[in-house]
Scaffold this active site. Structure first.
Site, mmCIF file in Angstrom:
data_model
loop_
_atom_site.group_PDB
_atom_site.id
_atom_site.type_symbol
_atom_site.label_atom_id
_atom_site.label_comp_id
_atom_site.label_asym_id
_atom_site.label_seq_id
_atom_site.Cartn_x
_atom_site.Cartn_y
_atom_site.Cartn_z
ATOM 1 C CE1 TYR A 179 -3.794 2.757 0.756
ATOM 2 C CE2 TYR A 179 -2.267 2.874 2.468
ATOM 3 C CZ TYR A 179 -3.608 3.173 1.982
ATOM 4 O OH TYR A 179 -4.299 4.218 2.239
ATOM 5 C CE LYS A 192 -11.270 -6.256 17.971
ATOM 6 N NZ LYS A 192 -10.241 -6.606 18.049
ATOM 7 C CD GLN A 238 -0.300 -1.873 18.664
ATOM 8 O OE1 GLN A 238 -0.676 -1.576 20.361
ATOM 9 N NE2 GLN A 238 -0.880 -2.238 18.221
ATOM 10 C CB THR A 239 2.618 5.897 19.550
ATOM 11 O OG1 THR A 239 3.337 5.764 19.137
ATOM 12 C CG2 THR A 239 1.948 5.863 21.022
#
Ligand code: NAD
Ligand code: GDC
Length: 343
Positions: A153, A204, A224-225
């Site tokens: 991508y 969710k 993760q950021t």
């Protein structure tokens, strides 16, 4: 949006999230000739309006790009095969095939003398080595090189950015390129495998709340950021960039970085619930840290995306909540048809 009303505008990818939202905004602004194009059959468009010219066309094909571009003044190319990490990690060839769309649209723009062309690039063009730290690195535009984009991508986006530049330099086509950082909001994909983290986490939390099973599975370690840009900022930024003299690809993203755990905190707070978290370390994770450095956009436009995540996420959560319940009742849910113009 800038006050001047424009006409003869093509929006590709108009059956999707950002394209549909752009058509809605252009209509609201009184733009009279909008051509909305997407490969999907009309009933699958997220937003569709009877008072614009809607075309269901595969823009991988050059002749269809010509049909889309003919007699128009501006092209916003938002069509691409895309999704969140769960999609792009498993569909690299398909993502790279979007190169056909941009290439053929550029050729068509040139053939029909379309004066202005916008390409939606992505933060996925940035060099992976600069995104290894969880402490979010603020990515400046120059950090795309030396090139080590997101596999599949990201490479397609980087190549297509360069095609835009060469069409401008070699043929005089006015091209503008923005690198979107993770966009979210109402009318975005929220289930099915292409959804990105904000919509997935809202869904969710809603699922847990409505089912009474108070658990959530989070992809990765949760450390993760990312930064997330609300759709209204994206639409405004596109318009400002399209109308500007900015020649190089520029960041269009929020600079409010959060961890994925903080994103879950916010969604829980909005939903009024606390969930037991589990972390799926085998799920697609992408880069460890990413944020948008907005120095350049501030310099050029004295503006940057500024909707606080808390505000944008609440609007998104409420919209997904309604969609979720509509789906549970067996209603079509996500499609909006010929909504009245609300000014
Ligand atoms: P989306 O998937 O909701 O919309 C893209 C649309 O393009 C879809 O409706 C799809 O059917 C259409 N499309 C795909 N192939 C086509 C083809 N061959 N012919 C015609 N239409 C085709 O995605 P979005 O979030 O609205 O993204 C719009 C653009 O912004 C894309 O180019 C995407 O890569 C870029 N972008 C989005 C984000 C984000 O966070 N949403 C981030 C970076 C870049
Ligand atoms: O999918 P995404 O929003 O894309 O994921 C952000 C982070 O959230 C990842 O580390 C992912 O593992 C984590 N995550 C945790 N739980 C979940 O349930 C979930 N679903 C999803 N989807 N993620 C979860 C995106 C690209 C886009 C686009 C933007 C540009 O990468 O996927 O196509 O170009 O970047 O900024 P992300 O931010 O990695």
């Amino acid at each position: 949006m800038a006050e001047k009303t424009r006409d003869l505008i093509v929006v590709t990818g108009a059956g999707g999230f950002i394209g549909g939202s752009l058509v809605a905004e252009l209509r609201k602004r009184g733009c009279k000739s909008i051509r909305a194009v997407d490969i999907k059959p009309f009933e699958q468009w997220y937003q569709r309006f009877d008072d614009v010219e809607n075309l269901s066309l595969d823009l991988n094909l050059k002749e269809n790009c010509e049909t889309a571009a003919k007699d128009m003044q501006e092209i916003y190319n938002l069509a691409a095969n895309m999704g969140g990490m769960g999609f792009i990690e498993h569909n690299k060839a398909l993502c790279m095939l979007s190169v056909l769309i941009n290439t053929h649209m550029l050729q068509a723009a040139l053939k029909y003398g379309v004066p202005r062309y916008f390409f939606s690039s992505s933060a996925c063009v940035y060099n992976g080595d600069k995104q290894k730290t969880f402490e979010p690195p603020s990515l400046k535009e120059e950090d795309a090189y030396p090139a080590l984009a997101e596999d599949g991508y990201g490479w397609e986006k980087l190549f297509s950015e360069r095609m835009c530049r060469h069409y401008r330099e070699d043929y005089g086509l006015t091209t503008r390129v923005a690198r979107f950082h993770n966009v979210y909001g109402p009318w975005g994909t929220w289930y099915g495998g292409r959804e990105k983290a904000p919509a997935a986490i809202c869904r969710k939390v809603i699922e847990a709340k409505l089912s009474g099973k108070h658990e959530i599975s989070i992809w990765g370690s949760g450390t993760q950021t990312r930064s997330f840009m609300f759709i209204d900022d994206c639409i405004k930024g596109m318009d400002l960039i399209m109308r500007s003299n900015i020649l190089e690809p520029i960041n269009l993203g929020s600079s409010e970085a959060v961890t994925i755990n903080q994103l879950v905190d916010l969604a829980e707070e909005i939903g009024g619930i606390k969930l037991k978290r589990s972390y799926d370390l085998t799920a697609p994770k992408g880069v460890n840290g990413r944020n948008s450095d907005n120095t350049l956009i501030q310099k050029y436009l004295q503006w940057e995306p500024s909707t606080p995540l808390r505000i944008g996420l609440e609007r998104t959560y409420r919209w997904i909540y309604d969609q979720y319940q509509a789906r549970e009742r067996g209603e079509a849910g996500v499609v909006r048809e010929s909504a009245p113009i609300v000014s």
